[in-house]
Enzyme design. Structure first.
Site, PDB file in Angstrom:
ATOM      1  N   TRP A   1       0.840  -1.205   0.000  1.00 52.72           N
ATOM      2  CA  TRP A   1       0.000   0.000   0.000  1.00 52.72           C
ATOM      3  C   TRP A   1       0.873   1.253   0.000  1.00 52.72           C
ATOM      4  O   TRP A   1       0.556   2.249  -0.641  1.00 52.72           O
ATOM      5  CB  TRP A   1      -0.911  -0.004   1.238  1.00 52.72           C
ATOM      6  CG  TRP A   1      -1.777   1.224   1.359  1.00 52.72           C
ATOM      7  CD1 TRP A   1      -3.015   1.415   0.832  1.00 52.72           C
ATOM      8  CD2 TRP A   1      -1.461   2.444   2.054  1.00 52.72           C
ATOM      9  NE1 TRP A   1      -3.483   2.670   1.143  1.00 52.72           N
ATOM     10  CE2 TRP A   1      -2.553   3.317   1.894  1.00 52.72           C
ATOM     11  CE3 TRP A   1      -0.357   2.872   2.802  1.00 52.72           C
ATOM     12  CZ2 TRP A   1      -2.579   4.596   2.453  1.00 52.72           C
ATOM     13  CZ3 TRP A   1      -0.377   4.150   3.349  1.00 52.72           C
ATOM     14  CH2 TRP A   1      -1.488   4.986   3.171  1.00 52.72           C
ATOM     15  N   HIS A   2       1.997   1.164   0.713  1.00 50.88           N
ATOM     16  CA  HIS A   2       2.851   2.349   0.829  1.00 50.88           C
ATOM     17  C   HIS A   2       3.553   2.691  -0.479  1.00 50.88           C
ATOM     18  O   HIS A   2       3.919   3.844  -0.702  1.00 50.88           O
ATOM     19  CB  HIS A   2       3.883   2.162   1.942  1.00 50.88           C
ATOM     20  CG  HIS A   2       3.330   2.426   3.301  1.00 50.88           C
ATOM     21  ND1 HIS A   2       2.662   1.470   4.025  1.00 50.88           N
ATOM     22  CD2 HIS A   2       3.307   3.554   4.060  1.00 50.88           C
ATOM     23  CE1 HIS A   2       2.268   1.994   5.174  1.00 50.88           C
ATOM     24  NE2 HIS A   2       2.645   3.262   5.219  1.00 50.88           N
ATOM     25  N   GLY A   3       3.780   1.718  -1.327  1.00 47.81           N
ATOM     26  CA  GLY A   3       4.450   2.055  -2.580  1.00 47.81           C
ATOM     27  C   GLY A   3       4.633   0.843  -3.465  1.00 47.81           C
ATOM     28  O   GLY A   3       4.712  -0.289  -2.988  1.00 47.81           O
TER      29      GLY A   3
ATOM     30  N   PHE B   1       2.458   8.520  -1.272  1.00 46.11           N
ATOM     31  CA  PHE B   1       1.710   7.264  -1.221  1.00 46.11           C
ATOM     32  C   PHE B   1       0.322   7.469  -1.725  1.00 46.11           C
ATOM     33  O   PHE B   1      -0.617   7.140  -1.473  1.00 46.11           O
ATOM     34  CB  PHE B   1       1.750   6.691   0.189  1.00 46.11           C
ATOM     35  CG  PHE B   1       3.149   6.694   0.726  1.00 46.11           C
ATOM     36  CD1 PHE B   1       4.169   6.095   0.006  1.00 46.11           C
ATOM     37  CD2 PHE B   1       3.476   7.344   1.880  1.00 46.11           C
ATOM     38  CE1 PHE B   1       5.479   6.132   0.461  1.00 46.11           C
ATOM     39  CE2 PHE B   1       4.776   7.376   2.346  1.00 46.11           C
ATOM     40  CZ  PHE B   1       5.778   6.774   1.642  1.00 46.11           C
TER      41      PHE B   1
END
Lengths: 322, 467
Positions: free
Chosen positions: B316-318, B467
């Site tokens: 989700w963060h990257g 993000f």
């Protein structure tokens, strides 16, 4: 509308809002004071203030830049200067004189010099380091003071075999204050401003200056000291009207036909009005604003003395040269 | 538009506040919606349409769900909504990751799409999904007014960098909320504190990080300075943003949940993640971990669930492998804590448990912050003396001295020390009067100082905008 749709509008608005912000200087000063006195940071915006003097951190030594610089002027020498007497001098930036201070970061000047010595070919190297000291620079600006260049002139007289005794020329000293140097604004602090002094001699008064960027009436063209620049954005521009790719100074009273070509940065602007005592013509070329490939179309190098005079600030950022 | 920008603080906010408090109550949501769309449009004009599309998708799907409760159509609408939301996120955020990996695996040469990432897409996608899921689960009432739902989804205080506000948290306040001087004062205080955390601390730490990674002469000290500066920067940056969001929400009468609770005082990684980015942790817990079975069943399925959740938390963060490794790293440590580490940790002195947490977290942010795996390895080797470099040198000492005070302030500021001090002060009537008298002076001083830093600085990125 286009800017609105590309998102550029906000960036431009942000920039304008910052530039035009009410009490901007006072807010910048508040920040600088907090950085210095509360956070005890060694520098603010890379500006270090020690006593009355402001310095800009010039760190680290960019060895690639030094090599590029040497290669650049070697190529230029090969292109135009085969039959010329060529001199080179490096002007130490003012940080050189405080480099031993433990709370200061300095580039490795010894290494810089060694690199230049190893790579610069076919010219006489003139050492100016001990002809200058910290007091020969403005407190709030990176430049040297014209009135303190006696040591430099004497060193040049010796090394370049000049005939003029610069110390014996009748001079009127003119002064302008307050001079807020480049570091004054960057520091955002209330530093004591400097005074600009400039030496007016007969030769400097009579000198004819042709600046390639001057488009006005030739009869009204500024001389070596452009006093209209005093009190404007950068008062140091009083010397030869500031940055320009090509400027010539002709001395109609000269008893010789000697010519000098100086490849230079802004430091030479304050030196050239003094050197004109020796020459019939001085041509100053600033390669930050004109490419070395083009300069041959405008300047005849034959028979001239050639002087590369660059501060360490340029040598360490040589990608600025075209 | 950045919260920490002159244009937001001195132009956008005063206009929005004026309009919002001048119009009658029935128009307040409209003012908020238009302001939020303008806020997003100024920063991301081309993608505003995605935000609107996402809102329409969840509005229509939730209506279908509500009309077909108990029937297969409701489930179909839910699945359809999730697929559309995840497809939007996947297309814009993860396309190039998958194309790149397919090219690497199969020696193909598919061109990368190189799409700019729509601002805040990870946050608003999760918010819209939570609404539809909650409606399906009957945990949130249906919002029949499209203006109400659009106001919730686009609400500019939390639109681009969280916290991830779930619909049910503010469902009632969307329809009816109160405004008061106390709420306004609390909101302003919270906003200014968040702004100060961001501009006065996080930005300074960001500069120290940049200096440390671009130093001419490397040293072990520089590697540690970079790692610690970034770990503190991301905390002050993100928690500062959350403070600003919560403060702005409160001004408009919304009560967002807290997103941070002094994570660096944790004594285990499990505790750290209960205190760090709480809204993301609870989102994954409620919408993934629990539906997967949570800790019910065998240890094997429990650990499988943890690994899935942390794989996706990282992802989700990257869209890079370092984020996946970062997520799995935490997943593994959490499993180890559950298996035996917690039993060991409880026997250790508190300070040693703090050291353990800080070390694990600092290392994690080295992984998090470097997309190049070779740089991660180099940084970790540098930190632990595995490179032939000095422990320190003149350059690293210069910058350590230069940033010592800000590092000290940030370390103390990452603990509840100041909060506890104020709370103790408030217990005495005399000191309560002094604190209450000083508070506006302090806040005004902070705002002026922040303004000075903004006017004089060009370093101002928000880390979580990536993000």
């Amino acid at each position: 509308m286009k800017k609105l749709l590309t998102g550029d509008f906000l960036g431009d608005f942000d920039e304008a809002a910052l530039d035009q912000f009410i009490l901007r200087d006072q807010f910048r000063r508040l920040k600088a004071r907090v950085e210095n006195t509360i956070l005890h940071k060694n520098d603010n915006n890379d500006i270090v203030v020690r006593g009355d003097d402001a310095f800009k951190l010039e760190y680290p030594l960019n060895e690639e830049s030094v090599v590029r610089f040497s290669s650049y002027i070697n190529t230029l020498t090969d292109m135009y200067l085969e039959d010329c007497q060529v001199y080179f001098a490096m002007i130490p930036d003012k940080n050189y004189y405080v480099q031993s201070s433990s709370d200061f970061l300095s580039m490795d000047y010894q290494k810089l010099e060694a690199l230049l010595h190893d790579s610069i070919k076919g010219m006489t190297l003139i050492d100016l380091k001990d002809a200058l000291s910290l007091t020969d620079y403005y407190h709030t600006d990176p430049h040297w003071k014209q009135e303190n260049l006696d040591g430099v002139l004497e060193r040049l007289r010796q090394e370049m075999e000049l005939e003029t005794d610069f110390s014996s020329i009748a001079t009127t000293v003119k002064r302008f204050a307050p001079f807020y140097g480049a570091y004054y604004g960057q520091s955002a602090l209330n530093l004591a401003p400097d005074t600009i002094e400039y030496r007016v001699t007969k030769a400097s008064l009579n000198a004819i200056v042709k600046n390639v960027e001057y488009t006005g009436d030739p009869d009204q063209a500024p001389g070596v000291y452009d006093e209209q620049k005093l009190g404007q954005l950068d008062s140091y521009d009083v010397f030869l009207s500031g940055s320009t790719p090509l400027v010539t100074i002709e001395n109609p009273d000269s008893k010789t036909d000697k010519e000098l070509i100086i490849f230079r940065d802004s430091f030479a602007s304050s030196l050239a009005p003094l050197l004109i005592e020796e020459y019939q013509k001085i041509t100053l070329i600033d390669l930050r604003y004109v490419s070395r490939e083009l300069i041959g179309d405008f300047v005849d190098f034959e028979g001239s003395d050639v002087f590369f005079l660059y501060s360490t600030l340029i040598i360490n950022h040589s990608d600025i040269l075209k | 538009m950045l919260f920490s920008s002159i244009s937001f603080i001195y132009y956008f906010l005063p206009i929005v506040f004026s309009l919002y408090f001048l119009v009658p109550a029935k128009y307040k949501n409209l003012v908020l919606l238009l302001s939020s769309l303008a806020f997003y449009f100024f920063g991301e004009p081309r993608y505003t349409i995605i935000l609107i599309f996402s809102t329409i998708v969840d509005y229509t799907h939730s209506l279908i769900i509500d009309k077909n409760r108990g029937r297969p159509a409701a489930k179909l609408a839910l699945i359809s909504s999730i697929i559309i939301n995840l497809s939007i996120l996947g297309f814009f955020k993860y396309s190039d990751f998958f194309i790149g990996n397919i090219n690497a695996l199969f020696s193909t040469d598919f061109a990368l799409l190189q799409l700019p990432l729509p601002l805040g897409i990870s946050f608003f996608t999760f918010q819209t999904m939570s609404y539809t899921i909650d409606v399906y689960r009957n945990e949130a009432g249906i919002q029949k007014n499209p203006l109400g739902l659009a106001t919730y989804i686009t609400l500019f205080p939390q639109l681009v960098a969280g916290p991830i506000v779930r619909y049910r948290t503010i469902a009632e306040e969307i329809n009816e909320r109160t405004h008061s001087f106390d709420l306004f004062a609390y909101g302003v205080r919270r906003f200014v504190i968040g702004l100060a955390k961001k501009v006065l601390i996080a930005n300074q730490l960001g500069q120290l990080y940049q200096i440390s990674v671009s130093a001419q002469s490397s040293s072990v000290l520089f590697y540690w300075m970079a790692a610690i500066a970034f770990s503190l920067q991301i905390y002050f940056d993100f928690s500062g943003y959350s403070d600003m969001a919560i403060g702005l929400g409160r001004i408009f009468g919304f009560h967002f949940l807290e997103n941070f609770n002094y994570p660096y005082i944790s004594k285990s990684i499990s505790e750290f993640w209960r205190r760090w980015h709480i809204s993301l942790g609870t989102w994954f817990k409620d919408y993934l971990y629990i539906p997967l079975g949570g800790n019910r069943g065998s240890n094997l399925s429990w650990f499988r669930n943890i690994i899935i959740v942390w794989f996706l938390t990282g992802f989700w963060h990257g869209a890079n492998w370092n984020f996946i490794i970062w997520g799995l790293y935490f997943g593994l440590i959490l499993i180890l804590e559950k298996l035996f580490l917690n039993q060991v940790l409880v026997k250790l002195p508190h300070w040693l448990r703090h050291v353990y947490v800080c070390l694990i977290v600092v290392i994690s942010f080295v992984i998090f912050n470097n997309e190049d795996l070779a740089v991660i390895t180099l940084s970790l080797k540098g930190m632990f003396g595995q490179l032939s470099i000095p422990i320190f040198n003149a350059e690293s000492i210069y910058f350590l001295r230069s940033y010592a005070v800000i590092l000290g302030i940030s370390i103390i500021g990452a603990t509840p020390f100041a909060r506890d001090l104020i709370r103790r002060g408030l217990q005495s009537k005399t000191s309560e009067k002094i604190i209450n008298g000083l508070e506006p002076v302090l806040l005004l001083s902070l705002l002026l100082l922040v303004t000075g830093y903004l006017v004089d600085s060009s370093f101002n990125p928000f880390l979580y905008f990536r993000f």
